[in-house]
Scaffold this active site. Structure first.
Site, PDB file in Angstrom:
ATOM      1  N   ASP A   1       0.607  -1.397   0.023  1.00 12.86           N
ATOM      2  CA  ASP A   1      -0.030  -0.031  -0.028  1.00 12.86           C
ATOM      3  C   ASP A   1       0.523   1.031  -0.553  1.00 12.86           C
ATOM      4  O   ASP A   1       1.996   1.425  -0.015  1.00 12.86           O
ATOM      5  CB  ASP A   1      -0.925  -0.666   1.343  1.00 12.86           C
ATOM      6  CG  ASP A   1      -2.014   0.531   1.330  1.00 12.86           C
ATOM      7  OD1 ASP A   1      -2.326   1.605   0.319  1.00 12.86           O
ATOM      8  OD2 ASP A   1      -3.004   0.463   2.141  1.00 12.86           O
TER       9      ASP A   1
ATOM     10  N   ASP B   1     -10.836   1.916  -3.052  1.00 13.49           N
ATOM     11  CA  ASP B   1     -11.379   2.025  -1.846  1.00 13.49           C
ATOM     12  C   ASP B   1     -12.893   1.865  -1.769  1.00 13.49           C
ATOM     13  O   ASP B   1     -13.486   1.680  -0.576  1.00 13.49           O
ATOM     14  CB  ASP B   1     -11.024   3.226  -0.732  1.00 13.49           C
ATOM     15  CG  ASP B   1      -9.110   3.020  -0.065  1.00 13.49           C
ATOM     16  OD1 ASP B   1      -8.754   1.742  -0.082  1.00 13.49           O
ATOM     17  OD2 ASP B   1      -8.531   3.905   0.072  1.00 13.49           O
TER      18      ASP B   1
HETATM   19  C1  DGJ Z   1      -6.013   2.704   2.428  1.00  8.97           C
HETATM   20  C2  DGJ Z   1      -5.952   1.051   1.131  1.00  8.97           C
HETATM   21  O1  DGJ Z   1      -6.510   1.035   0.505  1.00  8.97           O
HETATM   22  C3  DGJ Z   1      -7.281   0.075   1.723  1.00  8.97           C
HETATM   23  O2  DGJ Z   1      -7.572  -1.482   1.354  1.00  8.97           O
HETATM   24  C4  DGJ Z   1      -6.346  -0.642   2.969  1.00  8.97           C
HETATM   25  O3  DGJ Z   1      -5.642  -1.519   2.789  1.00  8.97           O
HETATM   26  C5  DGJ Z   1      -6.440   0.226   4.305  1.00  8.97           C
HETATM   27  N1  DGJ Z   1      -5.286   1.725   3.268  1.00  8.97           N
HETATM   28  C6  DGJ Z   1      -5.478   0.413   5.409  1.00  8.97           C
HETATM   29  O4  DGJ Z   1      -4.770   1.239   6.039  1.00  8.97           O
END
Ligand code: DGJ
Length: 716
Positions: free
Chosen positions: A473, A543
Site C-alpha cells: 500500500d 477504496d
Molecule cells: C488503503 C487501502 O486502499 C485499503 O484497502 C486498506 O488497505 C487501508 N489503506 C489500510 O490502511
C-alpha cells in the site's frame, strides 16, 4: 520484418501486425516524422513548407523550419517553439541544444532501463536505436523504438550520455515526441480523486497546450497516465484512435499541443516541475518507457491491443497463467481490530466457503492500533499475536487456505521507533516541519540505507512465515521533498531516485518471495499504472466498493487495462440478499474478492457467497485471459454491458448492470459480434440456448428499473 531502413529514401519503417510508423532522415541530420496509422509499406517524404517568422539554420535555408517540422524528438532553443521533449542546461547556461542524426542499429530484444521497470521482450521483439549527437554539449542521445508486433504497440524511451568535459543538467525529459499532421481529434482521459478514480472525460482538442500530469510523486488518483486521441466521430467500432501510456509510477507529464498550423504534438515523460538530473562527465540517464498503439476501427481495437500488450509484456508471466486466488480481506470488516483468534476464525469460515486466501490487512505490526502510529516498525504486535506470525500463518495454512499480509514500506509514522531513531530518514527540508497526511511521513526511498533497513526488517519478521501474498500500500503523496543525503544541486533528483528506490525494494520482494502474489495499492487506485503491474498482477482499483460508483470506475479502467489487473471486492452486504447479488455481479467484472467480517454473516448469506465463489471459479480463466468488449458504457448510458470471449469464441460471459435511473419496461439489445454463426450457445445459469447468429444480431433484455438489478449469462 518489423523494422526496416530504406537506404535510398532514408526512411525508417516500423510495422506491427496492423499498424505502421515511419520517419526519415532529413537533410542528412534531422529526424522527421512521416506517418503513424494503418499498416502500409508505401511511405514517401513530403516537401517541407516554410512560413514566415520561423527561424531556420543558415545552411539549410528555408527548406527546414524547426517550428513546423514534424519532429521525432523535439529540442529546446533552435527555432521549434512548441513544447520540447528535452531541455538541458549545459555549461553555457542557455538550454539550447541541437542533436543531429549520427547512426542507427536494429537488434533483437530491447534495452534494460537502468532500474526502471519496462515491457518484457519476447522472441519477436525488436528495437531500433537511433544515435544523435549535439556538438556543443558533446552529448549523445539514443532514441529507442521497441516494436511489439502482435499487440500493435510501439514503445519509446531515450538514453542520454554526457560525453563532454562539463557537468550538465536535464531540466525536462520526455520519452517521446509524436507530431501528427492533424488536429481534428478528441482527447479521452481519466481524472479523479481518492474514491473516485478513473472518471472518463472526452473533449475536442483546441489550439494550445493541454496536459495531464501528476506532481504528487506517484501516478495518483487525479489523472491516470493513460490517454487517447481519436477522430471526432470515433466510437467503439469506428474511427481512428491513438492510445498512449507511460510505464512509470511517479510524477508524470502527458502533453498534447495544437500549434499555429493545426498540427498536434504529443509527448509523454517525467513530470517537469519536480524533476532535474545532473549528469557528470561520462554518465548516462535512461528515461522510463512510454507506449503507443493505433486502431483504425475504434476504441474496441485499441483496448484489445492494450490488454494483449499488458498480458504478454507487462504482467508477470507466471501470474497471468496462475488461477486468481479469491481472497477474504480483513480491512473493510475489521479495520485495525485484528488479532490471532479473529484470523483463525476467519480461516475456519473461509475454508468452508471456498476462499483461496485470507489477507490480513493493516494493524498487525508495531503499535498500529489505529492510523496514528506504527508505520516503519515492521515487527508483529505480540499482544495481538502472542505465538508470533509464523505460528498464525502455519495454523491458517494447515486448514487448507493461503495467507497474505499488508505492508506499506514507503511510509513512517512520527510515532514509531523508526522515526525516533532516524528522524532524517523521512523526506523533509531542513528547518521546515514536513506536512503530515494520514498522520504519516514519507520515507526517503532514495537512500540505500533506508532500503536496506526495510529489507532487513521484512527478512527478520517474515523469515519463518510462509506468506503467499503481499498487499503493498501507499497512502499519501510526496510533499517536502528533500533528502538529507543529497547535496543541494541534486535535490531535484529526489523524486526520480525515490521511484528507483521503490522499484529496487519491489524487485527484492519478487526475488525473495518468488511464489507470492503481489497486489499493489495506493489508497485504492492511486498507483494504477503499467510499471506497478510488472510486479504484481493485481491492483486494488479503488477504496470505493459501492457498486454504483464501481461500475463506472471499472468500465474506464477496462478501457486501458485488462481485467486480470483489476482487484474487485464485494463488501458490506448489509444483510440485503439482492444487494449482495448486485455487488457480486459488479465485482465479477474483474478479479473477485470479499471484504467483510465473515463472523457476522448469517448462514443464508454465507451460502450465497459460497455459491458465488464456486460459480466465479468456472469462468475466472475467461476473465483473466479472454478478450473484453464493451457493448454499452455506463458513463453514457443508464446501464453497463460488456462481454468476455475466449480465443476459440466458444465461451462467453455477458453482463448487463442496471444503474440507478434505469427505466422499467424499456429494453436493451446486446450484440455479441464474436459469437460464431451456426453454433449453439447455452447459458449455464438458465439452460436457455441461443444460436450464434442470434447473439450476433443481439439479444433483447428488459430493464427491471430496479437499481439492484443485473444479468449474467455464461454461454458455452
Ligand atoms: C488503503 C487501502 O486502499 C485499503 O484497502 C486498506 O488497505 C487501508 N489503506 C489500510 O490502511
Amino acid at each position: 520484418m518489423a523494422i526496416r531502413f530504406d537506404k535510398e529514401k532514408n526512411i525508417f519503417l516500423l510495422t506491427t501486425k496492423n499498424t505502421a510508423y515511419a520517419f526519415e532522415i532529413y537533410g542528412e541530420r534531422y529526424l522527421r516524422h512521416l506517418y503513424y496509422g494503418k499498416k502500409t509499406r508505401n511511405i514517401e517524404s513530403n516537401p517541407q513548407k516554410y512560413f514566415s517568422f520561423s527561424p531556420y539554420p543558415e545552411d539549410l535555408g528555408v527548406s527546414y523550419s524547426p517550428d513546423l517540422f514534424s519532429s521525432e524528438y523535439a529540442f529546446w532553443g533552435m527555432g521549434d517553439f512548441r513544447t520540447p521533449a528535452l531541455r538541458l542546461k549545459g555549461a553555457d547556461g542557455t538550454g539550447v541544444c541541437d542533436f543531429t542524426y549520427s547512426s542507427y542499429r536494429i537488434f533483437r530484444g530491447r534495452h534494460d532501463l537502468d532500474g526502471i521497470p519496462s515491457a518484457r521482450a519476447d522472441e519477436k521483439t525488436k528495437t531500433l536505436e537511433i544515435t544523435m549527437k549535439d556538438s556543443v554539449t558533446s552529448c549523445t542521445l539514443k532514441l529507442c523504438y521497441t516494436v511489439f508486433s502482435d499487440s500493435d504497440v510501439i514503445s519509446r524511451y531515450m538514453i542520454l550520455t554526457n560525453k563532454g568535459k562539463n557537468e550538465l543538467e536535464i531540466e525536462k525529459c520526455m520519452s517521446f515526441t509524436l507530431d501528427l499532421d492533424r488536429s481534428d481529434l478528441d482527447m479521452v482521459s481519466f481524472w479523479g480523486s481518492h474514491l473516485h478514480e478513473c472518471t472518463y472525460e472526452r473533449a475536442p482538442l483546441t489550439h494550445g497546450l493541454r496536459s495531464i500530469t501528476s506532481r504528487r510523486g506517484s501516478t495518483s488518483h487525479q489523472f491516470n497516465p493513460f490517454f487517447a486521441l481519436c477522430s471526432h466521430k470515433a466510437s467503439e467500432g469506428f474511427g481512428d484512435v491513438y492510445g498512449f501510456n507511460f510505464v512509470y509510477s511517479g510524477s508524470f507529464l502527458c502533453e498534447v499541443e495544437v500549434d499555429q498550423r493545426s498540427q498536434t504534438r504529443v509527448s509523454v515523460g517525467l513530470g517537469s516541475e519536480n524533476f532535474g538530473y545532473t549528469l557528470a562527465k561520462g554518465e548516462s540517464f535512461t528515461s522510463p518507457e512510454a507506449i503507443m498503439t493505433y486502431s483504425n476501427t475504434g476504441f474496441d481495437k485499441m483496448t484489445l491491443n492494450l490488454h494483449d500488450f499488458t498480458r504478454r509484456h507487462i504482467l508477470p508471466e507466471k501470474a497471468v497463467l496462475a488461477p486468481h486466488p479469491i481472497v477474504l480481506n480483513t480491512w473493510e470488516g475489521c479495520v485495525f481490530n485484528i488479532e490471532r483468534k479473529l484470523l483463525v476464525d476467519f480461516a475456519d469460515e473461509a475454508v468452508k466457503l471456498g476462499f483461496d486466501m485470507i489477507v490480513m490487512d493493516d494493524g498487525w505490526f508495531g503499535k498500529r492500533l489505529n492510523d496514528n502510529a506504527g508505520l516503519g516498525d515492521w515487527f508483529e504486535n505480540r499482544d495481538r499475536f502472542p505465538n508470533g506470525l509464523g505460528e498464525l500463518v502455519r495454523t491458517v495454512k494447515d486448514k487448507g487456505i493461503k495467507f497474505g499480509i499488508w505492508v506499506e514500506p514507503e511510509m513512517v509514522n512520527p510515532d514509531s521507533d523508526l522515526y525516533r531513531a532516524h528522524p532524517d530518514w523521512c523526506l523533509h527540508v531542513p528547518e521546515r516541519a514536513p506536512a503530515l497526511s494520514r498522520n504519516q511521513l514519507v520515507l526517503d526511498m532514495s537512500r540505500p540505507e533506508v532500503i536496506e533497513y526495510l529489507k532487513d526488517s521484512f527478512r527478520k519478521t517474515f523469515h519463518d512465515v510462509p506468506l503467499d501474498y503481499f498487499k503493498w500500500d501507499m497512502n499519501r503523496h510526496l510533499s517536502d521533498v528533500g533528502s538529507a543525503a543529497l547535496p543541494p544541486e541534486k535535490q531535484k533528483e529526489v523524486y526520480f531516485r525515490y521511484m528507483k528506490g521503490v522499484y529496487s525494494l519491489l524487485d527484492w520482494f519478487v526475488s525473495e518471495y518468488p511464489d507470492a502474489v503481489i497486489e499493489t495499492c495506493s489508497g485504492g487506485g492511486g498507483r494504477y499504472d503499467l510499471a506497478m503491474m510488472t510486479y504484481g498482477i493485481q491492483i486494488w482499483t479503488s477504496d470505493n466498493t459501492n457498486p454504483y460508483d464501481r461500475t463506472d470506475i471499472q468500465a474506464s479502467a477496462l478501457m486501458a487495462y485488462p481485467a486480470a489487473t483489476m482487484s474487485c471486492h464485494v463488501s458490506d452486504p448489509r444483510g440485503s440478499l439482492a444487494s449482495l447479488d448486485y455487488r457480486y455481479k459488479v465485482a465479477v467484472g474483474g478479479m473477485l474478492g470479499y471484504e467483510f467480517d465473515i463472523r457476522k454473516m448469517s448462514d443464508e448469506i454465507k451460502k450465497i457467497i459460497a455459491k458465488q465463489i464456486k460459480e466465479y471459479k468456472r469462468f475466472e480463466r475467461l476473465m483473466r485471459r479472454g478478450n473484453y468488449h464493451m457493448i454499452a458504457s455506463p458513463v453514457k448510458n443508464d446501464y453497463s454491458a460488456y462481454y468476455y470471449v475466449n480465443g476459440d469464441r466458444n465461451e462467453i460471459l455477458l453482463t448487463l448492470i442496471e444503474k440507478k435511473g434505469c427505466k422499467k419496461g424499456e429494453t436493451r439489445r446486446l450484440k455479441i459480434k464474436d459469437a460464431i454463426p451456426g453454433v449453439t450457445y447455452t447459458d449455464k445459469y438458465s439452460g436457455v440456448s441461443f444460436s450464434g447468429d442470434d447473439l450476433r444480431r443481439g439479444i433483447t433484455l428488459p430493464l427491471s428499473g430496479e437499481p439492484d438489478s443485473a444479468y449474467l449469462f455464461y454461454l458455452k
